[in-house]
Design a protein around this motif. Structure first.
Motif, mmCIF file in Angstrom:
data_model
loop_
_atom_site.group_PDB
_atom_site.id
_atom_site.type_symbol
_atom_site.label_atom_id
_atom_site.label_comp_id
_atom_site.label_asym_id
_atom_site.label_seq_id
_atom_site.Cartn_x
_atom_site.Cartn_y
_atom_site.Cartn_z
ATOM 1 N N THR A 1 -70.123 -15.366 -30.540
ATOM 2 C CA THR A 1 -71.147 -15.368 -31.590
ATOM 3 C C THR A 1 -71.301 -16.762 -32.192
ATOM 4 N N PRO A 2 -72.169 -17.597 -31.645
ATOM 5 C CA PRO A 2 -72.370 -18.940 -32.209
ATOM 6 C C PRO A 2 -72.793 -18.918 -33.669
ATOM 7 N N GLU A 3 -73.405 -17.805 -34.126
ATOM 8 C CA GLU A 3 -73.931 -17.763 -35.493
ATOM 9 C C GLU A 3 -73.182 -16.793 -36.407
ATOM 10 N N ALA A 4 -71.997 -16.349 -36.025
ATOM 11 C CA ALA A 4 -71.168 -15.490 -36.877
ATOM 12 C C ALA A 4 -71.919 -14.245 -37.340
ATOM 13 N N ASN A 5 -72.548 -13.550 -36.398
ATOM 14 C CA ASN A 5 -73.376 -12.399 -36.745
ATOM 15 C C ASN A 5 -73.023 -11.167 -35.912
ATOM 16 N N LEU A 6 -71.748 -10.985 -35.634
ATOM 17 C CA LEU A 6 -71.319 -9.892 -34.761
ATOM 18 C C LEU A 6 -71.778 -8.536 -35.265
ATOM 19 N N SER A 7 -71.494 -8.218 -36.527
ATOM 20 C CA SER A 7 -71.792 -6.888 -37.053
ATOM 21 C C SER A 7 -73.276 -6.560 -36.953
ATOM 22 N N LYS A 8 -74.129 -7.512 -37.310
ATOM 23 C CA LYS A 8 -75.569 -7.277 -37.227
ATOM 24 C C LYS A 8 -76.001 -7.020 -35.791
ATOM 25 N N ALA A 9 -75.476 -7.814 -34.868
ATOM 26 C CA ALA A 9 -75.883 -7.695 -33.464
ATOM 27 C C ALA A 9 -75.457 -6.363 -32.861
ATOM 28 N N ILE A 10 -74.197 -5.960 -33.074
ATOM 29 C CA ILE A 10 -73.712 -4.729 -32.446
ATOM 30 C C ILE A 10 -74.286 -3.497 -33.134
ATOM 31 N N ARG A 11 -74.515 -3.570 -34.430
ATOM 32 C CA ARG A 11 -75.194 -2.448 -35.102
ATOM 33 C C ARG A 11 -76.592 -2.241 -34.526
ATOM 34 N N GLN A 12 -77.293 -3.352 -34.276
ATOM 35 C CA GLN A 12 -78.621 -3.256 -33.678
ATOM 36 C C GLN A 12 -78.535 -2.665 -32.271
ATOM 37 N N LEU A 13 -77.589 -3.131 -31.486
ATOM 38 C CA LEU A 13 -77.407 -2.623 -30.122
ATOM 39 C C LEU A 13 -77.146 -1.122 -30.128
ATOM 40 N N ASN A 14 -76.170 -0.699 -30.908
ATOM 41 C CA ASN A 14 -75.803 0.720 -30.934
ATOM 42 C C ASN A 14 -76.906 1.587 -31.532
ATOM 43 N N GLY A 15 -77.557 1.079 -32.580
ATOM 44 C CA GLY A 15 -78.594 1.865 -33.232
ATOM 45 C C GLY A 15 -79.812 2.074 -32.350
ATOM 46 N N VAL A 16 -80.284 1.006 -31.722
ATOM 47 C CA VAL A 16 -81.472 1.126 -30.876
ATOM 48 C C VAL A 16 -81.154 1.951 -29.624
ATOM 49 N N PHE A 17 -79.950 1.759 -29.043
ATOM 50 C CA PHE A 17 -79.606 2.568 -27.865
ATOM 51 C C PHE A 17 -79.525 4.050 -28.240
ATOM 52 N N THR A 18 -78.961 4.357 -29.396
ATOM 53 C CA THR A 18 -78.894 5.756 -29.834
ATOM 54 C C THR A 18 -80.289 6.360 -29.934
ATOM 55 N N GLN A 19 -81.223 5.634 -30.525
ATOM 56 C CA GLN A 19 -82.595 6.120 -30.626
ATOM 57 C C GLN A 19 -83.205 6.340 -29.245
ATOM 58 N N THR A 20 -82.968 5.394 -28.343
ATOM 59 C CA THR A 20 -83.512 5.503 -26.985
ATOM 60 C C THR A 20 -82.924 6.700 -26.249
ATOM 61 N N PHE A 21 -81.602 6.865 -26.361
ATOM 62 C CA PHE A 21 -80.920 7.986 -25.699
ATOM 63 C C PHE A 21 -81.426 9.322 -26.228
ATOM 64 N N ASN A 22 -81.487 9.460 -27.548
ATOM 65 C CA ASN A 22 -81.924 10.728 -28.142
ATOM 66 C C ASN A 22 -83.372 11.054 -27.797
ATOM 67 N N ARG A 23 -84.211 10.048 -27.813
ATOM 68 C CA ARG A 23 -85.615 10.268 -27.480
ATOM 69 C C ARG A 23 -85.760 10.702 -26.015
ATOM 70 N N ARG A 24 -85.004 10.086 -25.159
ATOM 71 C CA ARG A 24 -85.110 10.404 -23.727
ATOM 72 C C ARG A 24 -84.590 11.795 -23.402
ATOM 73 N N HIS A 25 -83.526 12.214 -24.096
ATOM 74 C CA HIS A 25 -82.885 13.491 -23.767
ATOM 75 C C HIS A 25 -83.227 14.604 -24.762
ATOM 76 N N GLY A 26 -84.116 14.317 -25.706
ATOM 77 C CA GLY A 26 -84.507 15.336 -26.668
ATOM 78 C C GLY A 26 -83.381 15.777 -27.574
ATOM 79 N N LYS A 27 -82.539 14.821 -27.972
ATOM 80 C CA LYS A 27 -81.393 15.121 -28.824
ATOM 81 C C LYS A 27 -81.563 14.475 -30.188
ATOM 82 N N VAL A 28 -80.693 14.861 -31.130
ATOM 83 C CA VAL A 28 -80.652 14.232 -32.451
ATOM 84 C C VAL A 28 -79.188 13.973 -32.804
ATOM 85 N N GLY A 29 -78.983 13.121 -33.793
ATOM 86 C CA GLY A 29 -77.620 12.889 -34.277
ATOM 87 C C GLY A 29 -76.938 11.719 -33.587
#
Length: 299
Positions: free
Chosen positions: A67-95
């Motif tokens: 992390t050249p810019e000391a932003n680990l938490s922001k980056a991984i939260r974005q990764l996990n959050g957007v992937f969760t939305q993508t997964f749930n939308r694709r499989h018709g799930k929530v949570g």
């Protein structure tokens, strides 16, 4: 839920893992894996993180990131959050798809980065999914070894630079390096306090950051005290033989470094109740000394 300790600074390197909620699969098919890598690509571009290695397993993933810019938490939260939305939308799930907060281990570049680059891509071999890493499509091994083009989000230059200047020769030596991995002990045997993997100098450099968070009860105790000196270093033969020094060191070990009374008792061969009395006595003496000093201050 306890809040994991996060130490962030420019140029920090981390081994990241995130697991499926209730140990469930987070990749149900290859389309899920492709979706994850597309999200990762966008996160790398947006947050300018560097991915040195990755591996996608059925119910978790591994990333080795800088992390050249000391932003680990922001980056991984974005990764996990957007992937969760993508997964749930694709499989018709929530949570929740992923289990709580991601796990981040701070890695010493000089001592352990190369070893962890090998460890990450050998996950399918250790899980007996495949006998060789080059037959597994969902890790960084094939790209780093020169068997596939590297995706835009993956940086292979640092790893290959450790094996020579000529790319073809470096890739060949990298393949040999990874092939030796299954015979070697796990790098996690050297992990300190659940969050640090590095030599003594590396841990010493991080002690000020660790001390600043030692009072936070939300962070697990072992993580708050990850940078503490080992008991053997605190209780040398000279300290143990000098009762005054020993008692002062007992207080320091318990109050400043978070060692339990039983752990200290084992180091100095005293019952934990005796250690408790020594700590109480030392604390009382320190409080009296401070009160006396305060009373002598000009008003």
């Amino acid at each position: 839920m306890a809040r994991p300790l996060r130490i962030e600074f420019p140029g920090a390197i981390y081994h990241i893992t995130s697991r499926g909620n209730a140990r469930q699969a987070i990749f149900l098919d290859d389309d899920d894996r492709r979706s994850f890598l597309l999200v990762l690509d966008r996160v790398v571009s947006r947050f300018r993180i560097v991915v040195h290695a990755f591996c996608l397993m059925d119910n978790h993933f591994h990333l080795l990131v800088e992390t050249p810019e000391a932003n680990l938490s922001k980056a991984i939260r974005q990764l996990n959050g957007v992937f969760t939305q993508t997964f749930n939308r694709r499989h018709g799930k929530v949570g929740h798809v992923l289990q709580g907060r991601f796990k981040a281990i701070l890695v010493d570049r000089d001592s352990y980065l190369l070893e962890l680059c090998r460890y990450v891509v050998l996950n399918p071999v250790r899980a007996r999914i495949t006998r060789k890493p080059d037959t597994y499509a969902w890790s960084s091994y094939r790209a780093t070894a020169g068997l596939d083009p590297a995706p835009s989000f993956l940086t292979v230059e640092w790893i290959l630079s450790q094996f020579g200047r000529q790319r073809a020769g470096a890739q060949k030596r990298y393949r040999a390096f990874v092939a030796e991995g299954p015979k070697l002990p796990s790098p996690w045997e050297e992990l300190q306090g659940q969050i640090l993997l590095g030599n003594e100098h590396f841990v010493d450099r991080l002690r000020p950051a660790l001390r600043s968070q030692q009072s936070s009860k939300e962070i697990p105790r072992r993580q708050r005290h990850a940078g503490r000196p080992p008991l053997a270093k605190l209780f040398t033969a000279r300290v143990v033989s000098d009762r005054k020094l020993r008692d002062a060191c007992i207080r320091e070990a318990h109050v400043d470094h978070g060692y339990s009374l039983s752990e200290i008792g084992g180091a100095v061969r005293l019952h934990y109740s005796t250690v408790s009395r020594i700590v109480t006595r030392q604390e009382s003496s320190a409080a009296e000394g401070q009160a006396k000093a305060d009373s002598n201050q000009p008003r």
